[in-house]
Scaffold this motif. Structure first.
Motif, mmCIF file in Angstrom:
data_model
loop_
_atom_site.group_PDB
_atom_site.id
_atom_site.type_symbol
_atom_site.label_atom_id
_atom_site.label_comp_id
_atom_site.label_asym_id
_atom_site.label_seq_id
_atom_site.Cartn_x
_atom_site.Cartn_y
_atom_site.Cartn_z
ATOM 1 N N PRO A 27 12.403 10.827 -3.796
ATOM 2 C CA PRO A 27 12.438 11.542 -2.521
ATOM 3 C C PRO A 27 12.555 10.572 -1.351
ATOM 4 O O PRO A 27 12.130 9.422 -1.472
ATOM 5 N N PRO A 28 13.106 10.999 -0.218
ATOM 6 C CA PRO A 28 13.310 10.090 0.918
ATOM 7 C C PRO A 28 12.061 9.280 1.224
ATOM 8 O O PRO A 28 10.988 9.814 1.434
ATOM 9 N N SER A 29 12.228 7.954 1.258
ATOM 10 C CA SER A 29 11.070 7.070 1.332
ATOM 11 C C SER A 29 10.835 6.493 2.716
ATOM 12 O O SER A 29 9.904 5.751 2.912
ATOM 13 N N ARG A 30 11.703 6.813 3.676
ATOM 14 C CA ARG A 30 11.557 6.115 4.953
ATOM 15 C C ARG A 30 10.309 6.539 5.698
ATOM 16 O O ARG A 30 9.918 5.894 6.657
ATOM 17 N N TRP A 53 5.842 2.896 8.283
ATOM 18 C CA TRP A 53 7.105 3.514 7.904
ATOM 19 C C TRP A 53 8.294 2.921 8.648
ATOM 20 O O TRP A 53 9.383 2.812 8.106
ATOM 21 N N SER A 54 8.105 2.528 9.893
ATOM 22 C CA SER A 54 9.224 2.044 10.694
ATOM 23 C C SER A 54 9.419 0.542 10.592
ATOM 24 O O SER A 54 10.464 0.015 11.004
ATOM 25 N N GLY A 55 8.428 -0.156 10.073
ATOM 26 C CA GLY A 55 8.479 -1.611 10.058
ATOM 27 C C GLY A 55 7.921 -2.239 11.320
ATOM 28 O O GLY A 55 7.908 -3.463 11.448
ATOM 29 N N ILE A 70 6.093 -9.546 5.350
ATOM 30 C CA ILE A 70 6.567 -8.300 4.758
ATOM 31 C C ILE A 70 7.571 -7.668 5.709
ATOM 32 O O ILE A 70 7.400 -7.712 6.935
ATOM 33 N N SER A 71 8.636 -7.090 5.148
ATOM 34 C CA SER A 71 9.642 -6.418 5.963
ATOM 35 C C SER A 71 10.260 -5.300 5.142
ATOM 36 O O SER A 71 10.040 -5.209 3.931
ATOM 37 N N ARG A 72 11.027 -4.451 5.802
ATOM 38 C CA ARG A 72 11.673 -3.354 5.081
ATOM 39 C C ARG A 72 13.012 -3.051 5.696
ATOM 40 O O ARG A 72 13.223 -3.248 6.901
ATOM 41 N N ASP A 73 13.919 -2.549 4.861
ATOM 42 C CA ASP A 73 15.228 -2.084 5.288
ATOM 43 C C ASP A 73 15.342 -0.645 4.808
ATOM 44 O O ASP A 73 15.639 -0.398 3.627
ATOM 45 N N ASN A 74 15.083 0.306 5.693
ATOM 46 C CA ASN A 74 15.064 1.713 5.277
ATOM 47 C C ASN A 74 16.443 2.221 4.865
ATOM 48 O O ASN A 74 16.542 3.148 4.063
ATOM 49 N N ALA A 75 17.486 1.613 5.389
ATOM 50 C CA ALA A 75 18.836 2.017 4.976
ATOM 51 C C ALA A 75 19.098 1.672 3.511
ATOM 52 O O ALA A 75 19.905 2.325 2.848
ATOM 53 N N SER A 101 2.352 8.505 3.301
ATOM 54 C CA SER A 101 1.870 8.551 4.670
ATOM 55 C C SER A 101 2.641 7.487 5.428
ATOM 56 O O SER A 101 2.983 6.447 4.869
ATOM 57 N N PRO A 102 2.929 7.724 6.695
ATOM 58 C CA PRO A 102 3.644 6.694 7.452
ATOM 59 C C PRO A 102 2.764 5.523 7.882
ATOM 60 O O PRO A 102 3.270 4.506 8.369
ATOM 61 N N TYR A 103 1.435 5.653 7.642
ATOM 62 C CA TYR A 103 0.506 4.659 8.167
ATOM 63 C C TYR A 103 0.017 3.700 7.095
ATOM 64 O O TYR A 103 -0.244 4.079 5.960
#
Length: 122
Positions: A27-30, A53-55, A70-75, A101-103
């Motif tokens: 399911p969408p993970s962003r 959630w947003s980085g 730590i970093s993320r690329d939601n795309a 949760s986004p937090y």
């Protein structure tokens, strides 16, 4: 069902660098906050780092602060852990985790990967 697959572990000498990655599918993970944990030989699993959630917000264990990022690329549905100035005590299996949760949190996660081994020699 959310699935997490880590990659990028390996062996490195003390002072070196590694980057581990975690691809999230399902399911969408962003909207998920993500974390990295590790478990060394004979030790309990411990929190390493988390990202919201947003980085835009991150949190680190004191033992890795200033060395790990730590970093993320939601795309790409991918979370990274860049590890610099590695020490033998960083040797562990590193696990990626997601929470619905986004937090950020340093303990409560809902989904876990299988882990990737990082070995640091002196």
């Amino acid at each position: 069902q959310v699935q997490l697959v880590e990659s990028g572990g390996g062996s490195v000498q003390a002072g070196g660098s590694l980057r581990v990655s975690c691809v999230v599918s399902g399911p969408p993970s962003r909207s998920y906050a993500m974390g990295w944990f590790r478990q060394g030989p004979g030790k309990e699993r411990e929190f390493v780092a988390a990202i919201n959630w947003s980085g835009g917000s991150t949190r680190y264990a004191d033992s890795v602060k200033g060395r790990f990022t730590i970093s993320r690329d939601n795309a790409k549905n991918t979370v990274y852990l860049q590890m610099n100035s590695l020490k033998p005590e960083d040797t562990a299996t590193y696990y990626c985790a997601a929470r619905t949760s986004p937090y950020m949190d340093s303990r409560r996660y809902d989904f876990w990967g299988q882990g990737t081994q990082v070995t640091v020699s002196s």
